[in-house]
Each structure stands twice: as C-alpha cells, then as structure tokens.
Design an enzyme around this catalytic site. Structure first.
Site, PDB file in Angstrom:
ATOM      1  CB  SER A   1       5.182  -1.712  11.931  1.00  0.00           C
ATOM      2  OG  SER A   1       4.727  -0.497  12.229  1.00  0.00           O
TER       3      SER A   1
ATOM      4  CG  ASN B   1      -1.663   1.185   1.490  1.00  0.00           C
ATOM      5  OD1 ASN B   1      -1.854   2.023   0.539  1.00  0.00           O
ATOM      6  ND2 ASN B   1      -2.252   1.502   2.461  1.00  0.00           N
ATOM      7  CD1 TRP B   2       3.224   0.902  -2.994  1.00  0.00           C
ATOM      8  CD2 TRP B   2       3.639   2.336  -4.599  1.00  0.00           C
ATOM      9  NE1 TRP B   2       4.160   0.342  -3.986  1.00  0.00           N
ATOM     10  CE2 TRP B   2       4.390   1.095  -5.162  1.00  0.00           C
ATOM     11  CE3 TRP B   2       3.607   3.384  -5.743  1.00  0.00           C
ATOM     12  CZ2 TRP B   2       4.847   0.950  -6.146  1.00  0.00           C
ATOM     13  CZ3 TRP B   2       4.242   3.061  -6.963  1.00  0.00           C
ATOM     14  CH2 TRP B   2       4.791   1.809  -7.364  1.00  0.00           C
ATOM     15  CE  LYS B   3       0.079   3.404   4.745  1.00  0.00           C
ATOM     16  NZ  LYS B   3       0.074   3.563   6.331  1.00  0.00           N
TER      17      LYS B   3
ATOM     18  CD  GLU C   1      -3.605  -2.611   7.327  1.00  0.00           C
ATOM     19  OE1 GLU C   1      -2.346  -2.933   6.625  1.00  0.00           O
ATOM     20  OE2 GLU C   1      -4.302  -1.534   6.990  1.00  0.00           O
TER      21      GLU C   1
ATOM     22  CD  GLU D   1      -3.170   5.485   6.745  1.00  0.00           C
ATOM     23  OE1 GLU D   1      -2.946   5.751   5.496  1.00  0.00           O
ATOM     24  OE2 GLU D   1      -2.103   4.994   7.147  1.00  0.00           O
TER      25      GLU D   1
ATOM     26  CG  HIS E   1      -5.925   1.752   5.098  1.00  0.00           C
ATOM     27  ND1 HIS E   1      -5.453   2.756   5.922  1.00  0.00           N
ATOM     28  CD2 HIS E   1      -4.643   0.975   5.090  1.00  0.00           C
ATOM     29  CE1 HIS E   1      -4.335   2.517   6.500  1.00  0.00           C
ATOM     30  NE2 HIS E   1      -3.767   1.328   5.592  1.00  0.00           N
TER      31      HIS E   1
ATOM     32  N   GLY F   1       2.775  -1.335   4.114  1.00  0.00           N
ATOM     33  CA  GLY F   1       2.744   0.300   3.886  1.00  0.00           C
ATOM     34  C   GLY F   1       4.181   0.753   3.652  1.00  0.00           C
ATOM     35  N   GLY F   2       5.064   1.318   4.684  1.00  0.00           N
ATOM     36  CA  GLY F   2       6.212   1.906   4.716  1.00  0.00           C
ATOM     37  C   GLY F   2       7.113   1.144   3.972  1.00  0.00           C
TER      38      GLY F   2
ATOM     39  N   GLY G   1       2.138   2.328  10.682  1.00  0.00           N
ATOM     40  CA  GLY G   1       2.976   3.253  10.610  1.00  0.00           C
ATOM     41  C   GLY G   1       3.710   3.722  11.785  1.00  0.00           C
TER      42      GLY G   1
HETATM   43  C1  PEP Z   1      -0.839   0.036   5.947  1.00  0.00           C
HETATM   44  O1  PEP Z   1      -1.040   1.336   5.817  1.00  0.00           O
HETATM   45  O2  PEP Z   1      -1.627  -0.712   5.633  1.00  0.00           O
HETATM   46  C2  PEP Z   1       0.151  -0.376   6.817  1.00  0.00           C
HETATM   47  C3  PEP Z   1       0.385  -1.511   7.158  1.00  0.00           C
HETATM   48  O3  PEP Z   1       1.304   0.486   7.056  1.00  0.00           O
HETATM   49  P1  PEP Z   1       2.633   0.339   7.678  1.00  0.00           P
HETATM   50  O4  PEP Z   1       3.270  -1.019   6.994  1.00  0.00           O
HETATM   51  O5  PEP Z   1       3.599   1.474   7.377  1.00  0.00           O
HETATM   52  O6  PEP Z   1       2.352   0.087   9.230  1.00  0.00           O
END
Ligand code: PEP
Length: 253
Positions: free
Chosen positions: A210, A6-8, A164, A94, A92, A231-232, A170
C-alpha cells in the site's frame, strides 16, 4: 533507489501500451532512482518496445525454474531475457498463497534467474497473525535464509529483496515507517551475515504494501529502505510518477 511497479493480472495489451507510454513521457530521466515496471507476460514484448531507450526497465512477475520443456503454461528465464526483461519478481506472497510456492522453489528460481542474468526481486513478509504474535523477524529471517539458499553475489545489483508484510498488500493499510525501518535493519544485518559487508549493503531492500503518493516519502526516507515495490498505485501514471519523485527526493536528502 529502485521503484518497481507490479501490475499483477491487470491491463490488456492496449491498456498496457497506454500506461507505458504515459509513464515514459511523465517520468522522463531520473537522477538517482532506477524505475521498473512488471506487466503480465503477454504485455512484455510490446511494453519493452515502448520503454526501449527511456531508462525505465522491464521485469516479469514470475518464471519457471527450468530453461524449457513439457511444463504447459509456464514461462522460462531465457524467454524473459529474449523480450528484454531485466528483473523478475519471485515469491510474491500471492504466489506463495495461491500457487503453493515455497522457499525451496523460490531459491531454485532465484538461482535460475541469476544464471540467465535476470535480477531476482525476492519477496518476503509475514502474515497478520505472525505480526500479532510478534514473530515477524523470525518468519522473515527464515524466508530469507531458505529463499536465498545457494545464492551468491559478486556485486549487489544482482539481487533485490522486497519486504512486503502480507497484511499491508492491497489492503490500504501500510506498515508504519518505524515498523518498516526496524524490519529493513533486521534484513540488512542478515544480508551482511550472508554476503559480507560490502555486498550485503549493495542489495536493494524495497518496501511493498500500500505505498502511495501520500506515504512514499516518509517510507523511503528511512534508513535501509532503498525504494518500493508498488502494486495498485503502479497502475496510475500520476501516482507511480509521484512515487518515483518521492524516491528521488529521499535519495537527495
Ligand atoms: C504488491 O503486490 O507487491 C503490492 C505491494 O501491492 P499494493 O501496493 O497494492 O499493496
């Protein structure tokens, strides 16, 4: 196993092309793991052209619940199909937190995605206060029952669920393998109740929060963990490729 990035709201067109080319050449063909990237809308067409033929699938990060119309700024399921999307992330945390998405709107979007043969990756997860109050199971159960209301499955590959925990997204703070396994087992029994034994087991349950190269294998090795939503770490070729290799190792052990 499925590993989805997920590049956001990151990477312009040039950077998206560069990352996608790096992923295609570094990841190559996988044996047991499906791999997907979910770039911003404006990068979808260009990244699809690079991914095409590589085995890495494309997904979007959100969509509107209707086909077309006067909804300024929105993107529909047919539009996503037309640029090569296979998946769409829905609900998601967010989106829930900053854009007011509810279980009800997510269930309408999930139905719309399935109508257009897009596989929804439906996200659920508790907040820190809910975890501290030991309410995570009830919270996630309600999110799943309501977000999947009306959804049916003929084969499990039509739906993906992502657990999640909001406190792990994040933040660098990952849920422990025991916490993840306990929740995924809870989710599995709920999916079996909703869709029957065979289809309930065919739905992939991803963990997100994470995930990084250093913890991916121990998370993916747990039962009912069918991969990750990343994500990251999905913004780095080396980190994402390493996480994909962990999924391959977990699947073969
Ligand atoms: C996400 O936003 O779906 C996510 C899991 O982010 P991160 O891996 O950065 O915690």
């Amino acid at each position: 196993m499925l590993v989805a990035g997920n590049w956001k709201m990151n990477l312009d067109l040039a950077a998206a092309r560069q990352l996608t080319s790096g992923l295609v050449s570094t990841i190559g063909k996988t044996e047991t793991t499906l791999v997907a990237i979910c770039p911003p809308f404006v990068d979808l067409d260009a990244t699809y052209n690079i991914l095409h033929g590589s085995g890495i699938r494309l997904g979007a990060q959100n969509m509107h619940e209707l086909d077309s119309g006067a909804y300024t700024g929105e993107i529909s399921a047919p539009m996503l199909k037309a640029v090569g999307c296979h998946y769409v992330i829905l609900g998601h945390s967010e989106r829930r937190e900053y854009f007011g998405e509810t279980n009800e709107s997510i269930s309408r979007k999930a139905l719309q995605a399935q109508r257009h043969r897009l596989v929804p990756i439906v996200c659920v997860g508790e907040s820190l206060a809910q975890r501290d109050g030991d309410r995570q199971n009830a919270v996630v159960e309600e999110q799943i029952r309501q977000s999947l209301s009306g959804i049916s499955i003929a084969k499990g590959s039509e739906l993906v669920l992502a657990y999640e925990p909001v406190w792990a997204i994040g933040t660098g703070r990952t849920a422990s393998p025991d916490q993840v396994e306990a929740m995924h087992t809870h989710i599995r029994s709920l999916l079996v109740e909703l869709f029957g034994q065979k289809n309930g087991y065919a739905v992939d349950i991803l963990y997100g929060g994470s995930v990084k190269p250093s913890n991916a294998l121990e998370l993916f090795a747990r039962s009912n963990v069918d991969g990750g939503l990343i994500g990251g770490a999905s913004l780095s070729v080396d980190d994402f490729a390493s996480i994909v290799r962990s999924a391959e190792s977990a699947a073969s052990s």
